[in-house]
Structure formats: C-alpha cells, structure tokens
Motif scaffolding. Sequence first.
Motif, PDB file in Angstrom:
ATOM      1  N   UNK A   1      62.417 -34.992  12.048  1.00 46.78           N
ATOM      2  CA  UNK A   1      61.163 -34.245  12.030  1.00 46.78           C
ATOM      3  C   UNK A   1      60.421 -34.448  13.328  1.00 46.78           C
ATOM      4  N   UNK A   2      59.801 -33.391  13.824  1.00 48.28           N
ATOM      5  CA  UNK A   2      58.831 -33.525  14.903  1.00 48.28           C
ATOM      6  C   UNK A   2      57.438 -33.462  14.282  1.00 48.28           C
ATOM      7  N   UNK A   3      56.400 -33.686  15.088  1.00 48.50           N
ATOM      8  CA  UNK A   3      55.065 -33.748  14.505  1.00 48.50           C
ATOM      9  C   UNK A   3      54.072 -32.881  15.278  1.00 48.50           C
ATOM     10  N   UNK A   4      53.055 -32.447  14.546  1.00 48.99           N
ATOM     11  CA  UNK A   4      52.030 -31.555  15.094  1.00 48.99           C
ATOM     12  C   UNK A   4      50.668 -32.225  15.013  1.00 48.99           C
ATOM     13  N   UNK A   5      50.035 -32.382  16.172  1.00 50.29           N
ATOM     14  CA  UNK A   5      48.695 -32.959  16.223  1.00 50.29           C
ATOM     15  C   UNK A   5      47.644 -31.848  16.190  1.00 50.29           C
ATOM     16  N   UNK A   6      46.395 -32.222  16.390  1.00 54.40           N
ATOM     17  CA  UNK A   6      45.287 -31.274  16.408  1.00 54.40           C
ATOM     18  C   UNK A   6      44.413 -31.508  17.645  1.00 54.40           C
ATOM     19  N   UNK A   7      43.670 -30.468  17.998  1.00 57.46           N
ATOM     20  CA  UNK A   7      42.725 -30.570  19.110  1.00 57.46           C
ATOM     21  C   UNK A   7      41.320 -30.310  18.612  1.00 57.46           C
ATOM     22  N   UNK A   8      40.900 -31.126  17.645  1.00 57.98           N
ATOM     23  CA  UNK A   8      39.572 -30.959  17.044  1.00 57.98           C
ATOM     24  C   UNK A   8      38.710 -32.219  17.155  1.00 57.98           C
ATOM     25  N   UNK A   9      39.186 -33.221  17.876  1.00 56.05           N
ATOM     26  CA  UNK A   9      38.423 -34.467  17.986  1.00 56.05           C
ATOM     27  C   UNK A   9      37.526 -34.426  19.222  1.00 56.05           C
TER      28      UNK A   9
ATOM     29  N   UNK B   1      59.304 -35.326  18.923  1.00 55.50           N
ATOM     30  CA  UNK B   1      58.629 -34.242  19.622  1.00 55.50           C
ATOM     31  C   UNK B   1      57.223 -34.042  19.083  1.00 55.50           C
ATOM     32  N   UNK B   2      56.297 -33.690  19.967  1.00 54.61           N
ATOM     33  CA  UNK B   2      54.900 -33.478  19.572  1.00 54.61           C
ATOM     34  C   UNK B   2      54.416 -32.138  20.110  1.00 54.61           C
ATOM     35  N   UNK B   3      53.755 -31.387  19.244  1.00 54.68           N
ATOM     36  CA  UNK B   3      53.107 -30.128  19.624  1.00 54.68           C
ATOM     37  C   UNK B   3      51.740 -30.106  18.967  1.00 54.68           C
ATOM     38  N   UNK B   4      50.789 -29.426  19.587  1.00 58.41           N
ATOM     39  CA  UNK B   4      49.448 -29.305  19.007  1.00 58.41           C
ATOM     40  C   UNK B   4      49.348 -27.943  18.337  1.00 58.41           C
ATOM     41  N   UNK B   5      49.565 -27.925  17.021  1.00 59.29           N
ATOM     42  CA  UNK B   5      49.624 -26.664  16.298  1.00 59.29           C
ATOM     43  C   UNK B   5      48.305 -25.944  16.195  1.00 59.29           C
ATOM     44  N   UNK B   6      47.213 -26.699  16.253  1.00 56.47           N
ATOM     45  CA  UNK B   6      45.879 -26.092  16.194  1.00 56.47           C
ATOM     46  C   UNK B   6      44.941 -26.841  17.119  1.00 56.47           C
ATOM     47  N   UNK B   7      44.119 -26.078  17.795  1.00 57.62           N
ATOM     48  CA  UNK B   7      43.008 -26.629  18.569  1.00 57.62           C
ATOM     49  C   UNK B   7      42.025 -25.507  18.851  1.00 57.62           C
ATOM     50  N   UNK B   8      40.828 -25.880  19.214  1.00 57.35           N
ATOM     51  CA  UNK B   8      39.828 -24.864  19.494  1.00 57.35           C
ATOM     52  C   UNK B   8      38.452 -25.301  19.042  1.00 57.35           C
ATOM     53  N   UNK B   9      37.537 -24.345  19.009  1.00 53.62           N
ATOM     54  CA  UNK B   9      36.138 -24.680  18.768  1.00 53.62           C
ATOM     55  C   UNK B   9      35.426 -23.512  18.088  1.00 53.62           C
ATOM     56  N   UNK B  10      34.697 -23.832  17.037  1.00 50.05           N
ATOM     57  CA  UNK B  10      33.908 -22.839  16.306  1.00 50.05           C
ATOM     58  C   UNK B  10      32.830 -22.257  17.216  1.00 50.05           C
ATOM     59  N   UNK B  11      32.400 -21.047  16.887  1.00 49.22           N
ATOM     60  CA  UNK B  11      31.536 -20.306  17.819  1.00 49.22           C
ATOM     61  C   UNK B  11      30.080 -20.758  17.868  1.00 49.22           C
ATOM     62  N   UNK B  12      29.730 -21.812  17.138  1.00 52.64           N
ATOM     63  CA  UNK B  12      28.340 -22.300  17.188  1.00 52.64           C
ATOM     64  C   UNK B  12      28.130 -23.362  18.255  1.00 52.64           C
ATOM     65  N   UNK B  13      29.208 -23.943  18.768  1.00 51.49           N
ATOM     66  CA  UNK B  13      29.089 -24.907  19.860  1.00 51.49           C
ATOM     67  C   UNK B  13      28.740 -24.164  21.144  1.00 51.49           C
ATOM     68  N   UNK B  14      27.748 -24.652  21.929  1.00 54.87           N
ATOM     69  CA  UNK B  14      27.438 -23.986  23.201  1.00 54.87           C
ATOM     70  C   UNK B  14      28.705 -23.802  24.045  1.00 54.87           C
ATOM     71  N   UNK B  15      28.838 -22.639  24.630  1.00 55.56           N
ATOM     72  CA  UNK B  15      30.078 -22.264  25.297  1.00 55.56           C
ATOM     73  C   UNK B  15      30.470 -23.223  26.409  1.00 55.56           C
TER      74      UNK B  15
END
Length: 384
Positions: free
Chosen positions: A246-254, A308-322
């Motif tokens: 198995x490979x693993x998927x991290x996140x970009x929400x921290x 193996x590592x991939x970041x399956x999700x990351x990003x930012x909700x639209x209320x955070x200042x751009x």
Amino acid sequence: MLPHSNSRRDFLKKSALLTAGIGLSLQQSSIAATRVKNQLPRWRGFNLLDFFNPDPDKGRKSKDDYFKWMADWGFDFVRIPISYPSYLDFDRSKPITPEEVMQFDERRLQEIDSLIDKCHEQKLHVSLNLHRAPGFCINAGFQEPYNLWEDAEALDAFCAHWEMWSRRYKNISSKKLSFDLVNEPFKRDNPNDQHSPGGPVPVEEYRKVAQAALDTIKSVKKTRLVIADGNGGGGIAVPELADLDLHQSCRGYFPMHISHHKASWVYKDPDSLKEPVWPGMHNEKYYSREDLEKHYAPWISLLEQGVGVHCGELGCYNKTPHEVFLSWFEDILDIQHAHGIGFGLWEFSGTFGVLNSGREDVAYEDWHGEKLDRKLLNLLMKYA
C-alpha cells in the motif's frame, strides 16, 4: 600567457566562479543522490466532485472543457471522491438497508466510466476513491446501516464494492488508474453527527479494513496501485501499514484554522472566529513553516521506508483571506515538492477551487465564462 593584469583578474575570477559552481553542482548532486525516491509518481491535479453527493442527481457535473484545461495547464491527475450511494439503485425516501448497499445501478456506473474515459483522453491519471464507503464517511448527511470499523457485514460490503470496481476496470493499466481505499479514516462517538467527538481509528481496526480490501483488489489485478489515506482525517501517517503493498495519501490542511476558516462543517460557531494570519499567532501559539516541516516529517519517514506518498487533498476554504491562503499554500507546496510528493487540489471548480471559488477578495479573470483565480493557478503551475 595573459597579456595584461585585467585579463588575469578576469581569468582568476572566472576560475573561482567555475570552481564554486562545480562544488555547488557536486553538492546538489550529492543531495539528489541521497534523497529518497518517492515510489509514487508526482501526480499533480485536482479532485472532481461529480459523484461526491450520495444523491447522484445533486452532483456537480464537470464540463468537458475542464479536462482539456487541466492538461493544457500542465496537470496530469484527477482524484474522483465517490459516495457509494451515488451508484446504487434503492429507495432514497428512507435510510438505506444492508441489502440495498449491494444494489449496483449499471446506468450510474456507466456515468462514472464516462468520467474516467474523459480523464484518460487527456492523459490524466485517475485515482478512484470511496469518499463514503459502506459504513463510514467523515462527513455526515447520510444514515449508514452499520459501522465499517466494527461490523463484519460492513467490511464484507466494503470489499464487495472494491471487487466490483477491480473487475470493472481490470483491463485499465495501473499507470492510468489507481484505487484510494477510503477517504480520511476517523472514528466518532456518533458516526452520524458531524460534530460528535472522535479521533483516529484504532490502528488494528484500520489495518484489518485496509488489508481486507487490498487483498480483494490484488486478487483481481495484482499490479493495481492501491493507496490508503492517513488516519485521523487524513493527516496522520500510518507506519503500521508500511509492510503492506500500500502507498499512502496525506493532506494539505494543516493547520485547519488556515485551511478551514469559518467552515460550517468544522466549526459550530464559524462567525465567531478571528481572521487568520500566516505565519502568525492562533490561540496563543505561533504557527510558521517550521510547524509544517514538523507536520510532514512522519510522511517523509514513510518515504524512507519505501512507501509512496501523495497528497490526495489540499487547499483552502474561501473564507480565509486570499493573500494569507497563498502564503501558507506556497509553503506546503514547496515542502511537498522538495520530497517529490504530488498533489490533488480540493477542488477544480468550487469554494476551494481554482475556478468559481466565490472569494470576495479576488479579482477574477473571465476564463471562457468561468471565474478563474489566476494567482492560485499560477502558484499551482509553478509546482506542476
């Protein structure tokens, strides 16, 4: 012999620069040689939410142009998070029964086939993910008939769904298609309450579920790439799975006070929150790139173990200042890029997206009738 002193000085200067350049080159080569190779490709792209809703008629269908734009902009990856009820035929006027969990709707399955075909036409790798699996979803909004982490009947259904997908796509190359077992494992006191207390799934429970599904998939196609999401909502690396294929998927929400500022599905009183800053203070703690480096250290350790590592999700909700979002986001992309980790932005079009995000502090560019966040796109393309 040099004709005069100026020429000699130029010669010595150039020699010194050349020597320094060779030294730097050797140093960089040494770093490159010692850096651990990621066993997964550095796919870069987006999540598409066509089948994210349990009710398929409420999904946000992608426009045909989207796939071409992704490819034209230099991206090569699409993750499709699917809610399993979206491809079932059952009575939606009442909670689903265990028997109905197995009632596949061929018409809906063909719609997913079509979405995958459109991705492949543009040479986009597809990661097929069960965002809502039988017995579990990190999001509320659908009454599950059992618990994936605890109930044998739920696990049997989970494996049956993956067997169906495995057989359906057996003839598609693993270079074009991978499977992402279950989105963001998490265990709540009340699985159907979005704000119920909870935390990471006990590792032995997660391993049991992951191994059963993995064995099912591999029995159909041994070479299929299979990915397990991080525990505790995707952010916690799981070295206890490192011995599995198995490979693993991290996140970009921290940290989530940046990525999910004022998100109603995360905070009970979102309007009470103070505006975030990056880097900067939050709840008496200072957050900076150093904290991101520490956050991703366990994932780098997985790379060193051959996972193996991939970041399956990351990003930012639209209320955070751009500008806060972009500053924080570049730190994340830069750290992941340095270790050969690819990404899938949540999402292509929508509140987290590069298109039509609804931010109030962005001067959108008109892109064929869509509202394009050019600054975000440029940042993503920098790491594509």
